[in-house]
Scaffold this motif. Sequence first.
Motif, PDB file in Angstrom:
ATOM      1  N   PHE A 407     -45.719   6.810 -18.589  1.00 37.94           N
ATOM      2  CA  PHE A 407     -44.439   6.963 -19.000  1.00 37.94           C
ATOM      3  C   PHE A 407     -43.624   5.849 -19.119  1.00 37.94           C
ATOM      4  O   PHE A 407     -42.588   5.599 -20.050  1.00 37.94           O
ATOM      5  N   CYS A 408     -43.841   4.706 -18.565  1.00 37.76           N
ATOM      6  CA  CYS A 408     -42.870   3.461 -18.528  1.00 37.76           C
ATOM      7  C   CYS A 408     -43.521   2.593 -19.889  1.00 37.76           C
ATOM      8  O   CYS A 408     -42.883   1.759 -20.178  1.00 37.76           O
ATOM      9  N   SER A 409     -44.674   2.797 -20.500  1.00 35.99           N
ATOM     10  CA  SER A 409     -45.127   1.964 -21.481  1.00 35.99           C
ATOM     11  C   SER A 409     -44.013   2.206 -22.508  1.00 35.99           C
ATOM     12  O   SER A 409     -43.230   2.880 -22.473  1.00 35.99           O
ATOM     13  N   ASN A 410     -44.361   1.087 -23.454  1.00 37.85           N
ATOM     14  CA  ASN A 410     -43.572   1.175 -24.840  1.00 37.85           C
ATOM     15  C   ASN A 410     -44.236   1.910 -25.844  1.00 37.85           C
ATOM     16  O   ASN A 410     -43.920   1.814 -26.973  1.00 37.85           O
ATOM     17  N   ILE A 411     -44.862   2.941 -25.471  1.00 38.45           N
ATOM     18  CA  ILE A 411     -45.475   3.745 -26.688  1.00 38.45           C
ATOM     19  C   ILE A 411     -44.473   4.511 -27.009  1.00 38.45           C
ATOM     20  O   ILE A 411     -43.267   5.274 -26.274  1.00 38.45           O
ATOM     21  N   PRO A 412     -44.036   4.685 -28.308  1.00 39.40           N
ATOM     22  CA  PRO A 412     -42.940   5.320 -28.800  1.00 39.40           C
ATOM     23  C   PRO A 412     -43.070   6.974 -28.227  1.00 39.40           C
ATOM     24  O   PRO A 412     -44.279   7.621 -28.724  1.00 39.40           O
ATOM     25  N   LYS A 413     -42.341   7.631 -27.790  1.00 39.21           N
ATOM     26  CA  LYS A 413     -42.501   9.049 -27.328  1.00 39.21           C
ATOM     27  C   LYS A 413     -41.280  10.027 -27.941  1.00 39.21           C
ATOM     28  O   LYS A 413     -40.045   9.629 -28.036  1.00 39.21           O
ATOM     29  N   ILE A 414     -41.736  11.252 -28.359  1.00 36.36           N
ATOM     30  CA  ILE A 414     -40.840  12.208 -28.550  1.00 36.36           C
ATOM     31  C   ILE A 414     -40.950  13.435 -27.647  1.00 36.36           C
ATOM     32  O   ILE A 414     -41.809  13.741 -27.149  1.00 36.36           O
ATOM     33  N   LEU A 415     -39.636  13.795 -27.196  1.00 41.72           N
ATOM     34  CA  LEU A 415     -39.498  14.894 -26.219  1.00 41.72           C
ATOM     35  C   LEU A 415     -38.784  16.212 -26.681  1.00 41.72           C
ATOM     36  O   LEU A 415     -37.923  15.903 -27.656  1.00 41.72           O
ATOM     37  N   PRO A 416     -39.014  17.205 -26.196  1.00 41.79           N
ATOM     38  CA  PRO A 416     -38.163  18.253 -26.528  1.00 41.79           C
ATOM     39  C   PRO A 416     -36.922  18.227 -25.916  1.00 41.79           C
ATOM     40  O   PRO A 416     -35.599  18.881 -26.792  1.00 41.79           O
ATOM     41  N   HIS A 417     -36.621  17.833 -24.676  1.00 41.87           N
ATOM     42  CA  HIS A 417     -35.367  17.645 -24.146  1.00 41.87           C
ATOM     43  C   HIS A 417     -35.370  16.460 -23.175  1.00 41.87           C
ATOM     44  O   HIS A 417     -36.073  16.188 -22.252  1.00 41.87           O
ATOM     45  N   TYR A 418     -34.797  15.355 -23.600  1.00 40.04           N
ATOM     46  CA  TYR A 418     -34.634  14.156 -23.104  1.00 40.04           C
ATOM     47  C   TYR A 418     -34.367  13.930 -21.651  1.00 40.04           C
ATOM     48  O   TYR A 418     -34.707  13.551 -20.941  1.00 40.04           O
ATOM     49  N   LYS A 419     -33.124  14.622 -21.746  1.00 42.20           N
ATOM     50  CA  LYS A 419     -32.207  14.605 -20.354  1.00 42.20           C
ATOM     51  C   LYS A 419     -33.053  15.242 -19.323  1.00 42.20           C
ATOM     52  O   LYS A 419     -33.137  14.810 -18.043  1.00 42.20           O
ATOM     53  N   GLU A 420     -33.548  16.431 -19.644  1.00 41.96           N
ATOM     54  CA  GLU A 420     -34.111  17.279 -18.557  1.00 41.96           C
ATOM     55  C   GLU A 420     -35.467  16.646 -18.155  1.00 41.96           C
ATOM     56  O   GLU A 420     -35.970  16.730 -17.224  1.00 41.96           O
ATOM     57  N   THR A 421     -36.307  16.065 -19.327  1.00 43.30           N
ATOM     58  CA  THR A 421     -37.535  15.507 -18.758  1.00 43.30           C
ATOM     59  C   THR A 421     -37.223  14.104 -18.010  1.00 43.30           C
ATOM     60  O   THR A 421     -37.992  13.823 -16.976  1.00 43.30           O
ATOM     61  N   LEU A 422     -36.181  13.468 -18.162  1.00 41.07           N
ATOM     62  CA  LEU A 422     -35.950  12.263 -17.293  1.00 41.07           C
ATOM     63  C   LEU A 422     -35.522  12.737 -15.761  1.00 41.07           C
ATOM     64  O   LEU A 422     -35.843  11.809 -15.135  1.00 41.07           O
ATOM     65  N   HIS A 423     -34.707  13.728 -15.746  1.00 37.99           N
ATOM     66  CA  HIS A 423     -34.401  14.024 -14.521  1.00 37.99           C
ATOM     67  C   HIS A 423     -35.687  14.501 -13.743  1.00 37.99           C
ATOM     68  O   HIS A 423     -35.595  13.844 -12.379  1.00 37.99           O
ATOM     69  N   ILE A 424     -36.485  15.053 -14.154  1.00 40.35           N
ATOM     70  CA  ILE A 424     -37.830  15.424 -13.417  1.00 40.35           C
ATOM     71  C   ILE A 424     -38.439  14.167 -13.226  1.00 40.35           C
ATOM     72  O   ILE A 424     -39.026  13.939 -11.820  1.00 40.35           O
ATOM     73  N   ILE A 425     -38.762  13.472 -13.983  1.00 37.15           N
ATOM     74  CA  ILE A 425     -39.345  12.099 -14.083  1.00 37.15           C
ATOM     75  C   ILE A 425     -38.918  11.108 -12.646  1.00 37.15           C
ATOM     76  O   ILE A 425     -39.583  10.662 -11.952  1.00 37.15           O
ATOM     77  N   GLN A 426     -37.563  11.028 -12.623  1.00 41.38           N
ATOM     78  CA  GLN A 426     -36.892  10.290 -11.914  1.00 41.38           C
ATOM     79  C   GLN A 426     -37.245  11.033 -10.503  1.00 41.38           C
ATOM     80  O   GLN A 426     -37.117  10.051  -9.337  1.00 41.38           O
ATOM     81  N   LYS A 427     -36.742  12.146 -10.262  1.00 38.27           N
ATOM     82  CA  LYS A 427     -37.040  12.954  -9.053  1.00 38.27           C
ATOM     83  C   LYS A 427     -38.335  12.631  -8.496  1.00 38.27           C
ATOM     84  O   LYS A 427     -38.437  12.750  -7.314  1.00 38.27           O
ATOM     85  N   CYS A 428     -39.328  12.478  -9.522  1.00 34.76           N
ATOM     86  CA  CYS A 428     -40.758  12.266  -8.864  1.00 34.76           C
ATOM     87  C   CYS A 428     -40.955  10.735  -8.765  1.00 34.76           C
ATOM     88  O   CYS A 428     -42.144  10.422  -8.620  1.00 34.76           O
ATOM     89  N   ALA A 429     -39.954   9.850  -8.628  1.00 39.70           N
ATOM     90  CA  ALA A 429     -39.953   8.526  -8.425  1.00 39.70           C
ATOM     91  C   ALA A 429     -40.800   7.666  -9.479  1.00 39.70           C
ATOM     92  O   ALA A 429     -41.481   6.829  -9.304  1.00 39.70           O
ATOM     93  N   MET A 430     -40.724   8.120 -10.691  1.00 42.52           N
ATOM     94  CA  MET A 430     -41.038   7.534 -11.954  1.00 42.52           C
ATOM     95  C   MET A 430     -40.030   7.303 -12.845  1.00 42.52           C
ATOM     96  O   MET A 430     -38.696   7.593 -12.807  1.00 42.52           O
ATOM     97  N   GLN A 431     -40.606   6.267 -13.930  1.00 40.19           N
ATOM     98  CA  GLN A 431     -39.555   5.944 -14.891  1.00 40.19           C
ATOM     99  C   GLN A 431     -40.067   6.304 -16.553  1.00 40.19           C
ATOM    100  O   GLN A 431     -41.130   6.605 -16.492  1.00 40.19           O
TER     101      GLN A 431
END
Length: 795
Positions: A407-431
């Motif tokens: 998740f933290c890598s500089n691999i270019p990423k395409i998401l269906p929902h940026y905000k919602e995905t980021l919310h979940i990842i941050q709650k799981c203590a990731m970036q």
Amino acid sequence: MHYRNDKSMDKTLLLIDGSSFIFRAFHAMPNLSAPDKTPTGATYGIINMLKQMLKKYDTTHWGCVFDAPGKTFRHDIYPNYKANRTETPTELIPQFKDIYKIVTALGIPVIIHEGVEADDVIGTLARKAKELGFKVLIATGDKDFAQLVDDDITLINTMNNELLDYNAVIDKFGVKPSQIIDYLALVGDKVDNVPGVDKCGPKTAGKLLETYQTLENIVQNADKISGVVGENLRNSLEWLVTAKTLVTIDTNVDLSHIIPDGISHLNLTYPQNELLAEYYAQLGFKTWLNQINNVLISKTSANNDKNVSETTTTTQEKIILCTKEHISISQKTQLHKLTHEMITKNEPISLVILPDNLNTPQYIKYTFIATSSHVYTIQNEVSILKADLFDEPEQIDNFNDELNQLFCSNIPKILPHYKETLHIIQKCAMQLNNIIGDITLSHYILNSKNSHQLSYIYKEIANVDIFDLITTKNKISKSNNEIMSNHELILSNYQKIAEYAQIIEQNLQKKLNAKELYLYKEIELPLARILVNIENAGITLDVPHLKIIESELSQQLSILENQIYKNANCVFNINSPKQLQDILYNQLKLPTNGLKKNTTGYSTDEDALNTIAGQGFNIATLLLEYRGLSKLLNTYVNKLPLLVDTESKLHTTFDQATVASGRLSSRDPNLQNIPVKSGWGRKIRQCFIAQKNHVLVCADYSQIELRILAHFSKDENLIDAFNHDLDIHAMTASEIFHKPLAEISKDERRYAKTINFSLLYGKTIFGLAHELNIDRTTAKLYIDTYFSKYPRVLD
């Protein structure tokens, strides 16, 4: 010519009052627009109505009649004919040609006669068709057509499914169809600005015609008619001859050059699907475009099954043909190897995650990654220990380090929902880093008025069926709970979302122009991360202060209740519309002029109460105040304290892809509509406070829309006002109320502000009159005054 069915001997002609359909559609639909910003609301509305009629009415003979621009013989007789009508809205004008093209391509004959009103064309067609043995249906909401009704000609109003045959005309108007012309001459036609006899309403006109049968007999016996009506009738004798001519539909128009093959050849033909596909694509009618494309695909497949891949050339079909290899990863060593390979290649991937719980995520249970050739389903090792998708895990940290590295890598990423995905990842203590695409946002930038549900986007762009899951902060619906119980189904759905994400995102980005691409990349995508931070931070609520306001509001509502009961002379359920109807209109006999009527009686909504209050009835004023305070109590004062966390903070969700204008919306709870205009509203706002050692800052653009308007219009007066730091709203108030700037009150300025923004966003005379609760004459005066001050704005 090909007909739509074999009923060539069908002897029913369906005539459509196209002009009334257009204006009905224009006022009913929101301000839709094509990808090139061409207005499309009226076009979509009327085509939708016609498509529904094509399904409902099984007749082979049709004609859709539209008014031609310009004046007719009625204007020569009476120059003020239709003078009360406003000019055609500018956003409607470019839609006429699109409407004519699409209606024709649907297979419906379009009829336009220069210098002749559509009513007269329809009247002539109806009578000529009757002579040829046809039954005639006229689709219209115009009461004037009632004069044509007989055993063979019937009116249908598609808006309310009202059918007007001979007996229905008598029931509705109180006169026979043959008397409708005389009836209209007596009562007048406000729609067309044709005056009638003063004080002669429908009931009076009906009684006169019942007694004397015809207008000519009424005129001959005018001296015998007593009272004010008789006097007014005698004063109108000369005008009545003109009025009757104006309201009479001409049924003898020469149509030989308009319909050279005759009425019997007004046939409904097969739709021209290739043309329709072209038009729908240009105007952004994507659902209809997909339907047409599916028809064309089926036709192509039937003609040449072997060459489907060569002959089907739409974007949707190309995407459908794309398939990828699916690989499951359930070991940490496998994930480590995959992460290393992806970081080395640094090629774009699509990323979709599924947490252990949709509402309160604690760890990532499944991660779905798609490259150009593979779809990877990464199953956290702990998931193997339990069969059910949402069972509690026995350990939750096996894959976290590896996932976080991905998740933290500089691999270019395409998401269906940026905000919602980021919310979940941050709650799981990731970036999460280097997001280059958000399907929801790119689709929103392309056309903000469409739906931006993933299921809609995937179907529209790729013709792929997926289902939407309600994610963080929302309750899961019953249907989604059923979906979530099916382990294989949900995994398949998420794999499909990942598999098509890159192709859909590429498709969307190609359609964005340079300015839209800049807005997407430089503003909307970075903003998503900022909004997550704001949502997580929350805002502090002074709950004890809100409890005090709750007590004060409850006391005030109790006082209002007693005052309402006193005015009503009885105790009743104030919140019951049925009981309120009975009190206002049956018990108190309050006036109902101008009020809306529904199936249960006259309305008790805010508009109705404002109308009654404006006539001096205190109970309506009290009811409006009671409703306003009840809303504050139930929506804010009682509810907000239930939504705070342990630190007394509220956490709203800001949606980027909801409002067509581009602004954010706020939900769960909505913090954008906290009232400000009333004293009670301001008290509630005071309960939003800064936490210790912080301050709240209010930042707002100063009349930003009007500054943009000044820039684009280059109106000298508007520019000069801004250059001298003048208050535009106060200036408008000064012009309208003819008062010096220094004497303008806050209420007058607020009134003028409404006018400024209403005109900026295209409000008509009718719309402004309704919003300000004033008559149309005053509204027109305000509009004319405004545009005389700022003439370049009108241009």
